[in-house]
Design a protein around this motif. Structure first.
Motif, PDB file in Angstrom:
ATOM      1  N   ASN A   6       0.758  -1.133   0.010  1.00  0.00           N
ATOM      2  CA  ASN A   6      -0.040  -0.009   0.059  1.00  0.00           C
ATOM      3  C   ASN A   6       0.876   1.191  -0.081  1.00  0.00           C
ATOM      4  O   ASN A   6       2.072   1.067   0.561  1.00  0.00           O
ATOM      5  CB  ASN A   6      -0.998   0.086   1.051  1.00  0.00           C
ATOM      6  N   GLN A   7       0.330   2.295  -0.511  1.00  0.00           N
ATOM      7  CA  GLN A   7       1.355   3.588  -0.770  1.00  0.00           C
ATOM      8  C   GLN A   7       0.635   4.616   0.244  1.00  0.00           C
ATOM      9  O   GLN A   7      -0.610   4.681   0.231  1.00  0.00           O
ATOM     10  CB  GLN A   7       1.190   4.164  -2.310  1.00  0.00           C
ATOM     11  N   HIS A   8       1.436   5.480   0.787  1.00  0.00           N
ATOM     12  CA  HIS A   8       1.079   6.571   1.501  1.00  0.00           C
ATOM     13  C   HIS A   8       1.368   7.681   1.141  1.00  0.00           C
ATOM     14  O   HIS A   8       2.651   7.806   0.977  1.00  0.00           O
ATOM     15  CB  HIS A   8       1.334   6.059   3.104  1.00  0.00           C
ATOM     16  N   VAL A   9       0.781   8.822   0.970  1.00  0.00           N
ATOM     17  CA  VAL A   9       1.071   9.980   0.823  1.00  0.00           C
ATOM     18  C   VAL A   9       1.244  10.924   2.088  1.00  0.00           C
ATOM     19  O   VAL A   9       0.045  10.836   2.790  1.00  0.00           O
ATOM     20  CB  VAL A   9       0.153  10.899  -0.073  1.00  0.00           C
ATOM     21  N   ALA A  36       2.446  14.325  -5.465  1.00  0.00           N
ATOM     22  CA  ALA A  36       2.555  12.965  -4.732  1.00  0.00           C
ATOM     23  C   ALA A  36       1.408  12.102  -4.605  1.00  0.00           C
ATOM     24  O   ALA A  36       1.704  10.720  -4.848  1.00  0.00           O
ATOM     25  CB  ALA A  36       2.716  13.403  -3.105  1.00  0.00           C
ATOM     26  N   ILE A  37       0.117  12.353  -4.892  1.00  0.00           N
ATOM     27  CA  ILE A  37      -0.877  11.800  -5.035  1.00  0.00           C
ATOM     28  C   ILE A  37      -0.788  11.034  -6.472  1.00  0.00           C
ATOM     29  O   ILE A  37      -1.022   9.966  -6.401  1.00  0.00           O
ATOM     30  CB  ILE A  37      -2.150  12.519  -4.844  1.00  0.00           C
ATOM     31  N   GLY A  55      -3.574  13.932   5.714  1.00  0.00           N
ATOM     32  CA  GLY A  55      -3.628  15.383   5.776  1.00  0.00           C
ATOM     33  C   GLY A  55      -2.148  15.953   6.174  1.00  0.00           C
ATOM     34  O   GLY A  55      -1.496  15.282   6.880  1.00  0.00           O
ATOM     35  N   GLU A  56      -2.235  17.239   6.431  1.00  0.00           N
ATOM     36  CA  GLU A  56      -0.988  17.865   7.124  1.00  0.00           C
ATOM     37  C   GLU A  56      -0.840  17.472   8.344  1.00  0.00           C
ATOM     38  O   GLU A  56       0.321  17.600   9.105  1.00  0.00           O
ATOM     39  CB  GLU A  56      -1.221  19.289   6.967  1.00  0.00           C
ATOM     40  N   ILE A  60      -5.421  10.036   8.268  1.00  0.00           N
ATOM     41  CA  ILE A  60      -5.801   9.633   6.934  1.00  0.00           C
ATOM     42  C   ILE A  60      -6.889  10.268   6.774  1.00  0.00           C
ATOM     43  O   ILE A  60      -8.074  10.200   7.325  1.00  0.00           O
ATOM     44  CB  ILE A  60      -5.916   8.185   6.784  1.00  0.00           C
ATOM     45  N   ARG A  61      -6.862  11.018   5.365  1.00  0.00           N
ATOM     46  CA  ARG A  61      -8.398  11.754   5.119  1.00  0.00           C
ATOM     47  C   ARG A  61      -9.143  11.096   3.805  1.00  0.00           C
ATOM     48  O   ARG A  61     -10.233  11.331   3.417  1.00  0.00           O
ATOM     49  CB  ARG A  61      -7.937  13.128   4.744  1.00  0.00           C
ATOM     50  N   GLU A  62      -8.124  10.190   3.089  1.00  0.00           N
ATOM     51  CA  GLU A  62      -8.824   9.724   1.928  1.00  0.00           C
ATOM     52  C   GLU A  62      -8.204   8.213   1.614  1.00  0.00           C
ATOM     53  O   GLU A  62      -6.995   8.109   1.929  1.00  0.00           O
ATOM     54  CB  GLU A  62      -8.857  10.443   0.766  1.00  0.00           C
ATOM     55  N   ARG A  63      -8.926   7.310   1.170  1.00  0.00           N
ATOM     56  CA  ARG A  63      -8.391   6.000   0.869  1.00  0.00           C
ATOM     57  C   ARG A  63      -8.958   5.600  -0.611  1.00  0.00           C
ATOM     58  O   ARG A  63     -10.150   5.533  -0.735  1.00  0.00           O
ATOM     59  CB  ARG A  63      -8.674   4.993   1.781  1.00  0.00           C
ATOM     60  N   ASN A  64      -7.968   4.887  -1.477  1.00  0.00           N
ATOM     61  CA  ASN A  64      -8.544   4.466  -2.647  1.00  0.00           C
ATOM     62  C   ASN A  64      -7.800   3.123  -2.884  1.00  0.00           C
ATOM     63  O   ASN A  64      -6.698   2.891  -2.630  1.00  0.00           O
ATOM     64  CB  ASN A  64      -8.119   5.196  -3.705  1.00  0.00           C
ATOM     65  N   THR A  65      -8.619   2.115  -3.445  1.00  0.00           N
ATOM     66  CA  THR A  65      -8.338   0.685  -3.678  1.00  0.00           C
ATOM     67  C   THR A  65      -7.997   0.661  -5.303  1.00  0.00           C
ATOM     68  O   THR A  65      -9.186   0.823  -6.062  1.00  0.00           O
ATOM     69  CB  THR A  65      -9.027  -0.191  -2.996  1.00  0.00           C
ATOM     70  N   TYR A  66      -7.169   0.061  -5.532  1.00  0.00           N
ATOM     71  CA  TYR A  66      -6.763  -0.114  -6.979  1.00  0.00           C
ATOM     72  C   TYR A  66      -6.409  -1.613  -7.077  1.00  0.00           C
ATOM     73  O   TYR A  66      -5.921  -2.083  -6.355  1.00  0.00           O
ATOM     74  CB  TYR A  66      -5.594   0.536  -7.448  1.00  0.00           C
TER      75      TYR A  66
END
Length: 75
Positions: A6-9, A36-37, A55-56, A60-66
């Motif tokens: 999993n990738q984290h920004v 970065a996103i 977020g700053e 975690i403010r958003e999560r997307n699955t691919y």
């Protein structure tokens, strides 16, 4: 295909970093969260994993699955 990391920004000082889950070193540091996103999304799509946008404040403010969804919506 094996599922990738999993990738984290995440915020990194005045910049933004992309980090694979469990990695101590960051993959890339850039000046904007938007950049970065894009990098994290491309990696997550390529690896069939998830992307988490922090977020700053570090939350975690958003999560997307691919990749393959084991629980697709019905209907």
């Amino acid at each position: 295909m094996a599922k990738g990391k999993n990738q984290h920004v995440v915020p990194k000082g005045d910049d933004w970093a992309v980090r694979g889950a469990g990695n101590e070193k960051v993959t890339k540091i850039v000046s904007t969260q938007k950049e970065a996103i894009k990098i994290a999304r491309d990696i997550a799509i390529n690896q069939g994993s998830e992307m988490f946008i922090h977020g700053e404040n570090g939350q975690i403010r958003e999560r997307n699955t691919y990749g393959k969804d084991n629980f697709p919506p019905k209907g």
